[in-house]
Design a protein around this motif. Structure first.
Motif, PDB file in Angstrom:
ATOM      1  N   LEU A  63       0.765  -1.292   0.072  1.00  0.00           N
ATOM      2  CA  LEU A  63       0.055   0.126   0.099  1.00  0.00           C
ATOM      3  C   LEU A  63       0.785   1.346   0.063  1.00  0.00           C
ATOM      4  CD1 LEU A  63      -2.712  -1.015   2.242  1.00  0.00           C
ATOM      5  CD2 LEU A  63      -3.091  -0.994   0.009  1.00  0.00           C
ATOM      6  N   ARG A  64       2.142   1.060   0.733  1.00  0.00           N
ATOM      7  CA  ARG A  64       2.914   2.223   0.828  1.00  0.00           C
ATOM      8  C   ARG A  64       3.366   2.702  -0.638  1.00  0.00           C
ATOM      9  NH1 ARG A  64       6.693   1.045   4.674  1.00  0.00           N
ATOM     10  NH2 ARG A  64       5.074   1.762   6.132  1.00  0.00           N
ATOM     11  N   TRP A  65       3.882   1.456  -1.310  1.00  0.00           N
ATOM     12  CA  TRP A  65       4.352   1.630  -2.546  1.00  0.00           C
ATOM     13  C   TRP A  65       3.450   2.134  -3.563  1.00  0.00           C
ATOM     14  CZ3 TRP A  65       2.756  -1.195  -7.138  1.00  0.00           C
ATOM     15  CH2 TRP A  65       3.745  -1.180  -8.126  1.00  0.00           C
ATOM     16  N   GLU A  67       0.997   4.229  -2.887  1.00  0.00           N
ATOM     17  CA  GLU A  67       0.787   5.628  -2.852  1.00  0.00           C
ATOM     18  C   GLU A  67       1.975   6.475  -2.999  1.00  0.00           C
ATOM     19  OE1 GLU A  67      -1.606   8.586  -2.078  1.00  0.00           O
ATOM     20  OE2 GLU A  67      -2.383   6.350  -1.873  1.00  0.00           O
ATOM     21  N   THR A  68       3.151   6.223  -2.674  1.00  0.00           N
ATOM     22  CA  THR A  68       4.411   7.055  -2.812  1.00  0.00           C
ATOM     23  C   THR A  68       5.208   6.441  -3.740  1.00  0.00           C
ATOM     24  OG1 THR A  68       5.619   5.511  -1.160  1.00  0.00           O
ATOM     25  CG2 THR A  68       4.111   7.291  -0.169  1.00  0.00           C
ATOM     26  N   GLY A  69       5.287   5.386  -4.432  1.00  0.00           N
ATOM     27  CA  GLY A  69       6.451   4.459  -5.165  1.00  0.00           C
ATOM     28  C   GLY A  69       7.575   4.114  -4.667  1.00  0.00           C
ATOM     29  N   ARG A  70       7.743   4.178  -3.136  1.00  0.00           N
ATOM     30  CA  ARG A  70       8.776   3.530  -2.643  1.00  0.00           C
ATOM     31  C   ARG A  70       8.415   2.476  -1.556  1.00  0.00           C
ATOM     32  NH1 ARG A  70      10.124   9.331  -0.484  1.00  0.00           N
ATOM     33  NH2 ARG A  70       8.307   8.529   0.714  1.00  0.00           N
ATOM     34  N   TRP A  71       9.171   1.428  -1.381  1.00  0.00           N
ATOM     35  CA  TRP A  71       8.866   0.380  -0.490  1.00  0.00           C
ATOM     36  C   TRP A  71       9.049   0.524   1.001  1.00  0.00           C
ATOM     37  CZ3 TRP A  71       6.253  -3.770  -1.805  1.00  0.00           C
ATOM     38  CH2 TRP A  71       6.429  -4.056  -3.061  1.00  0.00           C
ATOM     39  N   LYS A  72      10.219   1.391   1.459  1.00  0.00           N
ATOM     40  CA  LYS A  72      10.255   2.018   2.767  1.00  0.00           C
ATOM     41  C   LYS A  72       9.837   3.212   3.052  1.00  0.00           C
ATOM     42  CE  LYS A  72      13.705  -1.296   3.499  1.00  0.00           C
ATOM     43  NZ  LYS A  72      15.197  -1.804   3.691  1.00  0.00           N
TER      44      LYS A  72
END
Length: 72
Positions: A63-65, A67-72
């Motif tokens: 879900l974070r990826w 939304e932001t395109g990053r895994w962390k």
């Protein structure tokens, strides 16, 4: 400047649906054994399996990826 639709959201949504489908097949494949258990134990098992897939599969990172395109 607004950004158009990102490709991560549809790809992530499809990945989540695929993982959920695989998880359902895995849990359902246990039904010959789980079906022999008492009803209350089965209920607890299926509730736990329904909650566990959120922790076992990388949902938060997915879900974070999305939304932001990053895994962390």
């Amino acid at each position: 400047m607004t950004q158009g639709p990102r490709w991560q959201k549809p790809v992530g949504t499809l990945a989540i649906l695929a993982m959920l489908g695989l998880w359902c097949v895995a849990v359902a494949s246990l039904s010959p054994w789980v079906g022999r258990w008492p009803g209350l134990v089965q209920l607890v098992f299926y509730i736990a399996a329904g909650i566990a897939w959120l922790w076992l599969l990388p949902m938060r990172r997915m879900l974070r990826w999305m939304e932001t395109g990053r895994w962390k």
